[in-house]
Design an enzyme around this catalytic site. Sequence first.
Site, PDB file in Angstrom:
ATOM      1  N   ASP A   9       2.880 -15.461 -14.667  1.00  0.00           N
ATOM      2  CA  ASP A   9       3.240 -16.760 -15.197  1.00  0.00           C
ATOM      3  C   ASP A   9       4.585 -16.827 -15.822  1.00  0.00           C
ATOM      4  OD1 ASP A   9       3.377 -19.134 -16.887  1.00  0.00           O
ATOM      5  OD2 ASP A   9       1.264 -18.763 -17.437  1.00  0.00           O
ATOM      6  N   GLU A  19      -1.962  -2.252 -10.114  1.00  0.00           N
ATOM      7  CA  GLU A  19      -1.538  -3.911  -9.999  1.00  0.00           C
ATOM      8  C   GLU A  19      -1.922  -4.474 -11.155  1.00  0.00           C
ATOM      9  OE1 GLU A  19      -1.564  -7.613  -7.241  1.00  0.00           O
ATOM     10  OE2 GLU A  19      -2.506  -5.844  -6.340  1.00  0.00           O
TER      11      GLU A  19
END
Length: 220
Positions: free
Chosen positions: A123, A49
């Site tokens: 982001d 991840e």
Amino acid sequence: MTSSVPNPYVSLIPTVAHRIPVNTTREVPRAEIEALQRLLSLSSKIYCEIGSGSGAHLIERARRDPESLYIGIELRYKRAYRTVLKAEREGVENLYVLRTDARHLPTLFEERKLDGIYVNFPDPWDKRRWHKNRMMSREFFDNSKNLLKEGGYVSYKTDHQEYFESTVALLETLEEYRIEEITRDLYASPYLEENVPTEFERLFRSKGLPIYYVKATSKK
């Protein structure tokens, strides 16, 4: 005159070095790469991840799948430390965190080593002039295809519609990938049953925002 306050988690990372085998934002030392390779050699199934945060998603994935190895990539000291501490308290043993930058992935993992890569709520770098900083890029998918086994996948979730649509459009141009699952409202889709929410995901859901999700598998 302002004084900088030292980050207390910097000194705590070495106390959990057995769970954080890589701890650098610069070029990864050979010794750390070799230690990681030894660790990875012990498992036949490995998932990674990128931007694992405080570890809610990573820990739950590892708990559900104890026979596989789960590796988090997290740059922030506090989040990396808290993830491994929580995993140890909960008895989750098949989880490690690399406190490093995601750009080092091709150095950290051998080719065809990963069964899956998770990217959750990166982001969005909203302004057009910032788009070059986005994680979901052609370079990312090129690097990922070399790391994934045949049939391995990239799983991506976001609350940002434009970022999602641009990523899907990119995936549709890449012959090396096949989109297996896609929804523009995860919580009203058949994929919800297998979903593991992240901290950000719960926040966005509390605001009534839809969650976008796509899973693309490697053809090679």
